[in-house]
Design a protein around this motif. Structure first.
Motif, PDB file in Angstrom:
ATOM      1  N   ALA B 190       0.817  -1.394  -0.113  1.00 19.27           N
ATOM      2  CA  ALA B 190      -0.195   0.030  -0.196  1.00 19.27           C
ATOM      3  C   ALA B 190       1.205   1.385  -0.543  1.00 19.27           C
ATOM      4  O   ALA B 190       0.529   2.304  -0.962  1.00 19.27           O
ATOM      5  CB  ALA B 190      -0.328   0.459   1.065  1.00 19.27           C
ATOM      6  N   ILE B 191       1.964   0.984   0.948  1.00 14.60           N
ATOM      7  CA  ILE B 191       3.566   2.166   0.783  1.00 14.60           C
ATOM      8  C   ILE B 191       3.208   2.754  -1.326  1.00 14.60           C
ATOM      9  O   ILE B 191       3.573   3.948  -0.754  1.00 14.60           O
ATOM     10  CB  ILE B 191       4.313   2.004   2.065  1.00 14.60           C
ATOM     11  N   LYS B 192       3.657   1.786  -1.027  1.00 14.68           N
ATOM     12  CA  LYS B 192       4.437   1.190  -2.382  1.00 14.68           C
ATOM     13  C   LYS B 192       3.331   1.941  -3.274  1.00 14.68           C
ATOM     14  O   LYS B 192       3.621   3.146  -4.365  1.00 14.68           O
ATOM     15  CB  LYS B 192       4.715   0.658  -3.169  1.00 14.68           C
ATOM     16  N   GLN B 193       2.122   1.808  -3.114  1.00 16.47           N
ATOM     17  CA  GLN B 193       1.442   2.413  -4.791  1.00 16.47           C
ATOM     18  C   GLN B 193       1.055   3.929  -3.687  1.00 16.47           C
ATOM     19  O   GLN B 193       1.242   4.506  -5.286  1.00 16.47           O
ATOM     20  CB  GLN B 193      -0.206   1.375  -4.004  1.00 16.47           C
ATOM     21  N   ALA B 194       1.139   4.494  -3.370  1.00 18.42           N
ATOM     22  CA  ALA B 194       1.013   5.984  -2.862  1.00 18.42           C
ATOM     23  C   ALA B 194       2.092   6.348  -3.421  1.00 18.42           C
ATOM     24  O   ALA B 194       1.957   7.807  -3.738  1.00 18.42           O
ATOM     25  CB  ALA B 194       1.090   5.706  -0.626  1.00 18.42           C
ATOM     26  N   PHE B 195       3.100   5.923  -2.565  1.00 16.19           N
ATOM     27  CA  PHE B 195       4.218   6.362  -3.725  1.00 16.19           C
ATOM     28  C   PHE B 195       4.753   6.507  -5.265  1.00 16.19           C
ATOM     29  O   PHE B 195       4.708   7.543  -6.081  1.00 16.19           O
ATOM     30  CB  PHE B 195       5.242   5.699  -3.573  1.00 16.19           C
ATOM     31  N   GLU B 196       3.971   5.264  -6.108  1.00 15.55           N
ATOM     32  CA  GLU B 196       3.718   5.607  -7.293  1.00 15.55           C
ATOM     33  C   GLU B 196       2.881   6.059  -7.237  1.00 15.55           C
ATOM     34  O   GLU B 196       3.258   6.695  -8.870  1.00 15.55           O
ATOM     35  CB  GLU B 196       3.167   4.171  -7.803  1.00 15.55           C
ATOM     36  N   ASN B 197       1.778   6.502  -7.121  1.00 19.38           N
ATOM     37  CA  ASN B 197       0.698   8.002  -7.266  1.00 19.38           C
ATOM     38  C   ASN B 197       1.024   9.160  -7.462  1.00 19.38           C
ATOM     39  O   ASN B 197       0.786   9.655  -8.570  1.00 19.38           O
ATOM     40  CB  ASN B 197      -0.794   7.306  -6.829  1.00 19.38           C
ATOM     41  N   GLN B 198       2.095  10.059  -5.872  1.00 24.36           N
ATOM     42  CA  GLN B 198       2.853  10.425  -6.810  1.00 24.36           C
ATOM     43  C   GLN B 198       3.860  10.644  -7.621  1.00 24.36           C
ATOM     44  O   GLN B 198       3.907  12.152  -8.610  1.00 24.36           O
ATOM     45  CB  GLN B 198       3.414  10.808  -5.438  1.00 24.36           C
ATOM     46  N   ILE B 199       4.360  10.140  -7.971  1.00 26.66           N
ATOM     47  CA  ILE B 199       5.160   9.742  -9.039  1.00 26.66           C
ATOM     48  C   ILE B 199       4.670   9.915 -10.568  1.00 26.66           C
ATOM     49  O   ILE B 199       4.559  10.734 -11.515  1.00 26.66           O
ATOM     50  CB  ILE B 199       6.549   8.207  -9.247  1.00 26.66           C
ATOM     51  N   HIS B 200       3.797   9.129 -10.239  1.00 27.93           N
ATOM     52  CA  HIS B 200       2.728   9.392 -11.698  1.00 27.93           C
ATOM     53  C   HIS B 200       1.946  10.372 -12.195  1.00 27.93           C
ATOM     54  O   HIS B 200       0.454  10.639 -12.315  1.00 27.93           O
ATOM     55  CB  HIS B 200       1.364   8.259 -12.008  1.00 27.93           C
ATOM     56  N   ASN B 201       1.800  11.402 -10.671  1.00 28.38           N
ATOM     57  CA  ASN B 201       1.029  12.772 -10.530  1.00 28.38           C
ATOM     58  C   ASN B 201      -0.169  12.668 -10.568  1.00 28.38           C
ATOM     59  O   ASN B 201      -1.496  12.918 -11.533  1.00 28.38           O
ATOM     60  CB  ASN B 201       1.544  13.640 -12.275  1.00 28.38           C
ATOM     61  N   LEU B 202      -0.509  11.920  -9.222  1.00 28.89           N
ATOM     62  CA  LEU B 202      -2.550  11.435  -9.642  1.00 28.89           C
ATOM     63  C   LEU B 202      -2.840  11.773  -8.246  1.00 28.89           C
ATOM     64  O   LEU B 202      -4.352  11.850  -8.117  1.00 28.89           O
ATOM     65  CB  LEU B 202      -2.586   9.879  -9.463  1.00 28.89           C
ATOM     66  N   GLY B 203      -2.129  12.615  -7.736  1.00 31.77           N
ATOM     67  CA  GLY B 203      -3.154  13.745  -6.579  1.00 31.77           C
ATOM     68  C   GLY B 203      -2.703  12.997  -5.106  1.00 31.77           C
ATOM     69  O   GLY B 203      -1.230  11.942  -4.960  1.00 31.77           O
ATOM     70  N   PHE B 204      -3.800  13.412  -4.658  1.00 32.90           N
ATOM     71  CA  PHE B 204      -3.828  12.936  -2.614  1.00 32.90           C
ATOM     72  C   PHE B 204      -4.137  11.232  -2.252  1.00 32.90           C
ATOM     73  O   PHE B 204      -4.749  10.960  -3.185  1.00 32.90           O
ATOM     74  CB  PHE B 204      -3.854  13.517  -1.886  1.00 32.90           C
ATOM     75  N   SER B 205      -2.327  10.848  -2.070  1.00 33.67           N
ATOM     76  CA  SER B 205      -3.064   9.267  -1.614  1.00 33.67           C
ATOM     77  C   SER B 205      -2.598   9.386   0.116  1.00 33.67           C
ATOM     78  O   SER B 205      -1.583   9.820   0.815  1.00 33.67           O
ATOM     79  CB  SER B 205      -1.658   8.622  -1.845  1.00 33.67           C
TER      80      SER B 205
END
Ligand code: SF4
Ligand code: SF4
Lengths: 82, 242
Positions: B190-205
């Motif tokens: 889950a933490i990895k997902q939150a970081f990947e979302n940021q890398i892909h500019n998806l917003g707040f995780s």
């Protein structure tokens, strides 16, 4: 065959590893470490009644290298050699 | 023989100040492993909270900043806007994120800031002596609710993750737990997902982690994990919220 190495002086004696080792290979020490705490100690032969995957014939230890102890240790005290 | 677990470069090889069996040690390691695996150590900036994890920056081998109590997401917003190419995350406890910092948390989420949040929920104020937190369960004894939390006097456990999930700027919220090795591995994913979302500019995780505090729960370390599994999880159900 696997083996774990516990950093005994860093161990805080929470014994989470003792609780999660499926082979019962980790025990509470009688001696104290330099923090004055009982620490976790590895024994080559475990409590086989605890189940898990049986070791292969000729293995020097019962440890199956499942890493459960490593994953749960809050203090990064455990290394596994596989 | 091959070493299958070693301290990763993102985590200093140091003893921590946490109590025996505290979930912070596990959570710190998971964050460090994720940063290492994503290869973003050189550009990660962590924001440490006020609470037990106030010196988290002593343990992580990447850039960090400290924030005033509850203000981590305000500081993170500023850093991310000035350095949009860096990966910015906050690491906050429940007293920080869901009590004094509720304001900053809700507005950062509502602005859809491109940040990752690691939210440690242990249902008490740890650093200051185990007082009642917004996330304390009904009936749970703390040093300021010695008869147990009572809904008339103290209100209900605050489900901040569910609240934030309503906001359109939020892209990902998941609640995970540290109560067993498989759950720890799920928390890492889950933490990895939150970081990947940021890398892909998806917003707040945000990843909420149910984490043991054996000292102020008055339980042995293993009993604390069982308490998360048997009691706390009922109030704070695990899984993807958004
Ligand atoms: S989990 Fe880690 S700190 Fe706890 S007893 Fe085992 S080796 Fe020691
Ligand atoms: S790796 Fe698995 S079997 Fe070996 S000591 Fe750790 S928990 Fe036990």
């Amino acid at each position: 065959m696997a083996k774990i190495i516990i950093n005994q002086d860093r161990c805080k004696g929470c014994f989470l590893c003792v609780n999660f080792c499926p082979k019962g290979l980790i025990k509470k020490s009688v001696k104290l470490n330099k923090q004055g705490l009982n620490f976790a100690e590895f024994s080559r032969r475990g409590n086989l009644n605890k189940g898990g995957i049986p070791p292969k014939a000729g293995d020097l230890t019962d440890c199956i290298g499942c890493m459960q102890c490593v994953v749960i240790c809050p203090d990064c005290c455990i290394e596994v050699d596989k | 023989m091959k070493k299958t677990f070693k301290h990763c470069q993102s985590l200093y090889d140091l003893p921590t100040h946490y109590c025996p069996g505290c979930g912070h040690g596990i959570a710190h390691r998971l964050v460090a492993e994720v940063v290492q695996e994503l290869g973003i150590r050189e550009k990660t900036i962590g924001i440490a909270p006020v609470g037990c994890a106030v010196v988290a920056y002593d343990y992580w081998n990447f850039d960090c900043s400290e924030a005033a109590h509850g203000r981590a997401l305000a500081v993170a917003t500023a850093i991310k806007r000035v350095h949009p190419r860096n990966i910015v995350f906050t690491y906050q406890g429940d007293g920080d994120l869901a009590a004094i910092g509720t304001n900053e948390t809700i507005h950062a989420a509502n602005r859809g800031e491109n940040l990752s949040v690691v939210f440690i929920n242990n249902a008490v104020y740890g650093m200051t002596g185990g007082q009642l937190a917004p996330t304390t369960l009904l009936g749970q004894k703390t040093s300021t609710s010695i008869e147990g939390r009572e809904k008339k006097a103290h209100g209900y456990p605050l489900k901040i993750s569910e609240m934030l999930a309503l906001l359109p700027g939020v892209c990902y919220i998941e609640r995970v737990s540290l109560h067993s090795p498989p759950e720890v591995l799920k928390a890492k994913r889950a933490i990895k997902q939150a970081f990947e979302n940021q890398i892909h500019n998806l917003g707040f995780s945000l990843v909420e982690i149910l984490s043991p505090c054996p000292t102020y729960w008055g339980l042995a370390p293993k009993e604390s994990l069982d308490w998360i599994r048997d009691v706390m999880q009922k109030e704070f159900p695990l899984g993807r919220i958004k």
